[in-house]
Design a protein around this motif. Structure first.
Motif, short mmCIF file in Angstrom:
data_model
loop_
_atom_site.label_atom_id
_atom_site.label_comp_id
_atom_site.label_asym_id
_atom_site.label_seq_id
_atom_site.Cartn_x
_atom_site.Cartn_y
_atom_site.Cartn_z
N LYS A 55 55.21 41.50 46.99
CA LYS A 55 55.78 42.55 46.15
C LYS A 55 54.70 43.12 45.22
O LYS A 55 54.58 44.33 45.05
CB LYS A 55 56.94 42.01 45.34
N GLY A 56 53.88 42.25 44.66
CA GLY A 56 52.78 42.71 43.80
C GLY A 56 51.77 43.54 44.58
O GLY A 56 51.28 44.55 44.08
N TRP A 57 51.48 43.14 45.80
CA TRP A 57 50.52 43.91 46.62
C TRP A 57 51.08 45.28 46.95
O TRP A 57 50.37 46.28 46.89
CB TRP A 57 50.22 43.12 47.90
N VAL A 58 52.38 45.33 47.33
CA VAL A 58 52.99 46.62 47.69
C VAL A 58 53.00 47.54 46.47
O VAL A 58 52.69 48.74 46.58
CB VAL A 58 54.42 46.40 48.24
N GLU A 59 53.33 47.03 45.29
CA GLU A 59 53.33 47.86 44.09
C GLU A 59 51.94 48.38 43.80
O GLU A 59 51.77 49.52 43.36
CB GLU A 59 53.88 47.06 42.91
N LYS A 60 50.91 47.53 44.02
CA LYS A 60 49.53 47.96 43.77
C LYS A 60 49.11 49.05 44.75
O LYS A 60 48.43 50.02 44.37
CB LYS A 60 48.60 46.75 43.90
N VAL A 61 49.54 48.93 46.01
CA VAL A 61 49.16 49.91 47.02
C VAL A 61 49.89 51.23 46.79
O VAL A 61 49.31 52.31 46.91
CB VAL A 61 49.44 49.36 48.44
#
Length: 165
Positions: A157-163
């Motif tokens: 979830k953190g990676w998707v938000e960053k992307v």
């Protein structure tokens, strides 16, 4: 039966046309038709030769168009891709191996993995410990597996938000 031949005799070679009603064609046209020596076969042969000539000319035209298109495509390719020298094509084994090593080094530089967060590593260790302790009963480790899944979900979830942002 068979007493008369199916082919007309030589004496019947002249064309005679008799109309049952008055004809609206001039006498000169009728005379030219009757005096014509052209037969159905010669007309068919003439027509066939004309068709063959037309087809051949169309084929030549299409071939010329295709040749021009091919030359245009080849010239575009030559513009985009530089032509190498004959000497550079003939590389020895050492040069090829150096090139391979350089490509491997570039690939290794790209392959930099980020360290796994402590929470995910801790949950993973718990799953491994539980599976070792309960080697005959792996279904008893469902709590540890769910905790690991939750940690991975947080990481994704953190990676998707960053992307996305």
């Amino acid at each position: 039966m068979g007493s008369s031949s199916s082919k007309p005799e030589a004496s019947q070679s002249s064309h005679v046309w008799k109309a049952s009603s008055p004809v609206g064609i001039s006498h000169d046209v009728v005379e030219s038709l009757q005096s014509s020596t052209e037969t159905d076969t010669t007309r068919a042969q003439t027509l066939e030769l004309a068709v063959q000539a037309r087809v051949a000319s169309e084929l030549r035209k299409l071939e010329a168009q295709e040749t021009a298109a091919l030359q245009a495509a080849q010239s575009k390719i030559e513009e985009l891709v530089p032509v190498e020298d004959a000497d550079s094509r003939k590389k020895d084994r050492g040069a090829v191996s150096k090139e391979v090593e350089a490509l491997r080094a570039r690939l290794d530089r790209r392959k930099q993995l980020k360290p796994v967060p402590e929470g995910v590593e801790r949950a993973r260790g718990e799953v491994v410990r539980c599976l070792r302790d309960n080697d005959r009963r792996p279904l008893d480790c469902w709590r540890e597996v769910e905790a690991f899944k939750e940690e991975v979900r947080k990481l994704e979830k953190g990676w998707v938000e960053k992307v996305v942002s």
